[in-house]
Design a protein around this motif. Sequence first.
Motif, PDB file in Angstrom:
ATOM      1  N   ILE A  46       7.608   7.907   5.248  1.00  0.00           N
ATOM      2  CA  ILE A  46       8.737   7.183   4.665  1.00  0.00           C
ATOM      3  C   ILE A  46       9.727   8.198   4.111  1.00  0.00           C
ATOM      4  CG2 ILE A  46       7.366   5.125   4.157  1.00  0.00           C
ATOM      5  CD1 ILE A  46       7.329   5.993   1.222  1.00  0.00           C
ATOM      6  N   GLY A  47      10.963   7.760   3.927  1.00  0.00           N
ATOM      7  CA  GLY A  47      11.972   8.675   3.417  1.00  0.00           C
ATOM      8  C   GLY A  47      13.350   8.074   3.546  1.00  0.00           C
ATOM      9  N   THR A  75      -2.794   6.364   5.967  1.00  0.00           N
ATOM     10  CA  THR A  75      -2.302   7.601   5.365  1.00  0.00           C
ATOM     11  C   THR A  75      -0.781   7.576   5.374  1.00  0.00           C
ATOM     12  OG1 THR A  75      -4.208   8.759   6.295  1.00  0.00           O
ATOM     13  CG2 THR A  75      -2.394  10.136   5.516  1.00  0.00           C
ATOM     14  N   ALA A  76      -0.189   8.117   4.305  1.00  0.00           N
ATOM     15  CA  ALA A  76       1.268   8.055   4.202  1.00  0.00           C
ATOM     16  C   ALA A  76       1.823   9.367   3.658  1.00  0.00           C
ATOM     17  CB  ALA A  76       1.674   6.899   3.284  1.00  0.00           C
ATOM     18  N   TYR A  77       3.024   9.688   4.114  1.00  0.00           N
ATOM     19  CA  TYR A  77       3.722  10.890   3.659  1.00  0.00           C
ATOM     20  C   TYR A  77       5.150  10.524   3.288  1.00  0.00           C
ATOM     21  CZ  TYR A  77      -0.001  13.404   6.123  1.00  0.00           C
ATOM     22  OH  TYR A  77      -1.209  13.873   6.564  1.00  0.00           O
ATOM     23  N   ILE A 115       5.121  14.198  -0.862  1.00  0.00           N
ATOM     24  CA  ILE A 115       4.011  13.442  -1.434  1.00  0.00           C
ATOM     25  C   ILE A 115       3.152  12.942  -0.279  1.00  0.00           C
ATOM     26  CG2 ILE A 115       3.372  11.420  -2.845  1.00  0.00           C
ATOM     27  CD1 ILE A 115       6.201  11.477  -4.032  1.00  0.00           C
ATOM     28  N   SER A 116       1.836  12.956  -0.461  1.00  0.00           N
ATOM     29  CA  SER A 116       0.979  12.356   0.570  1.00  0.00           C
ATOM     30  C   SER A 116      -0.209  11.684  -0.093  1.00  0.00           C
ATOM     31  CB  SER A 116       0.504  13.426   1.551  1.00  0.00           C
ATOM     32  OG  SER A 116      -0.324  14.351   0.880  1.00  0.00           O
ATOM     33  N   GLY A 117      -0.823  10.787   0.637  1.00  0.00           N
ATOM     34  CA  GLY A 117      -1.987  10.072   0.112  1.00  0.00           C
ATOM     35  C   GLY A 117      -2.273   8.872   0.981  1.00  0.00           C
ATOM     36  N   LEU A 152       0.096   5.679  -2.515  1.00  0.00           N
ATOM     37  CA  LEU A 152       1.555   5.828  -2.628  1.00  0.00           C
ATOM     38  C   LEU A 152       2.213   4.574  -3.197  1.00  0.00           C
ATOM     39  CD1 LEU A 152       1.048   8.479  -1.136  1.00  0.00           C
ATOM     40  CD2 LEU A 152       3.190   8.065   0.078  1.00  0.00           C
ATOM     41  N   LEU A 153       1.609   3.413  -2.925  1.00  0.00           N
ATOM     42  CA  LEU A 153       2.173   2.170  -3.484  1.00  0.00           C
ATOM     43  C   LEU A 153       2.150   2.184  -5.006  1.00  0.00           C
ATOM     44  CD1 LEU A 153       0.751  -0.627  -1.147  1.00  0.00           C
ATOM     45  CD2 LEU A 153       3.170  -0.207  -1.620  1.00  0.00           C
TER      46      LEU A 153
END
Length: 231
Positions: free
Chosen positions: A33-34, A201-203, A212-214, A219-220
Motif C-alpha cells: 500500500i502507499g 503480509t503487507a508492506y 513498514i511491514s507486517g 498493519l490495520l
Amino acid sequence: MLKIDELQVNYGGIEAVKGITFQVPEREIVTLIGANGAGKSTTLRAIAGLVKPAAGRIHLQGDDITALSPDRIVSKGITLVPEGRHVFPDLTVLENLKIGAYLRHDDLEDDIKWVYDLFPRLKERSWQAAGTLSGGEQQMLAVGRALMSRPKIMMMDEPSLGLAPLVVKGIFEIIKEINKQGVTILLIEQNANMALHIADTAYVLETGRLTISGSGRELLSNEAVKKAYLG
Ligand SMILES: Nc1ncnc2c1ncn2[C@@H]1O[C@H](COP(=O)(O)OP(=O)(O)OP(=O)(O)O)[C@@H](O)[C@H]1O
Ligand SMILES: [Mg+2]
C-alpha cells in the motif's frame, strides 16, 4: 516464491523505486500500500519486465528472472492485471479471454470454464463487446484474462479503482477465492483498508522505500498506518 532484492527503478533522473527488498511467499496474499506516486505500479511493472530495473534482482522459485522479456515472465507464471483494466474494447469477452492465453498452445476449454465459473457474469456476456461492459465487469474480464495464462502469481494494480463499494467487495471476494484455489497474489491498492483485511503480509511503500511491514492485521492496528492510510 518471489524474491525482490534491492530493486531500484529510475525514470530518467528520477528514482521511482529506491532499492526495495521483499518476498511473496507461495499461496499468500501480499499487498503493497502507499500514496500516489509512491512507486507501487513501477514495482509491479519491473517484476513483469515492462520496465528495466537500474539495480537489484528478482527471483521466481530460485530462477533469476530480472529483465527477462515480458512474454518470458508470463510463461514462467507471473501475470499482471494492469491499472485501468485495458481490455480490448472491440473484441468480445471470449476473444479477450483467449488473448490472455496467447502464449499457450494447449486446450483452453477447461480454463475458460474455470473463469466462467468464477465470473458467471462474464459467461452470460461471452459475445458482448468488452468496451460495452460496465467498469466492474471490465475488471472481472481483466482478471479472467490474466488467469487464462494459468499464473502461479497474479499481480494486481489497483483493482478497486473507480468501482462502487459493493462491486469492490465482490472483486475482493474473488481475489480471496482465486488465492484459495492456489494462485499467489501480489496486490497493490490505495484502498488500504480492504487490502489489509485480505492480506497475509503487507508492506507500506513511501516515495520509493518500504517503511513498514507486517501481517495485514498488524498493519490495520498500526498507528502510523491508521493515521496515513486508513482515515
Ligand atoms: N513512464 C514514466 N516516466 C517518468 N516518470 C514516471 C513514469 N512512470 C511513473 N513515473 C514516476 O515514478 C513515480 C512512481 O510512479 P508509480 O506509477 O509507480 O506510482 P504509484 O505508487 O503506482 O502511484 P498511483 O497510486 O498514483 O498509481 C512517480 O513520481 C511517477 O511520476
Ligand atoms: Mg499506480
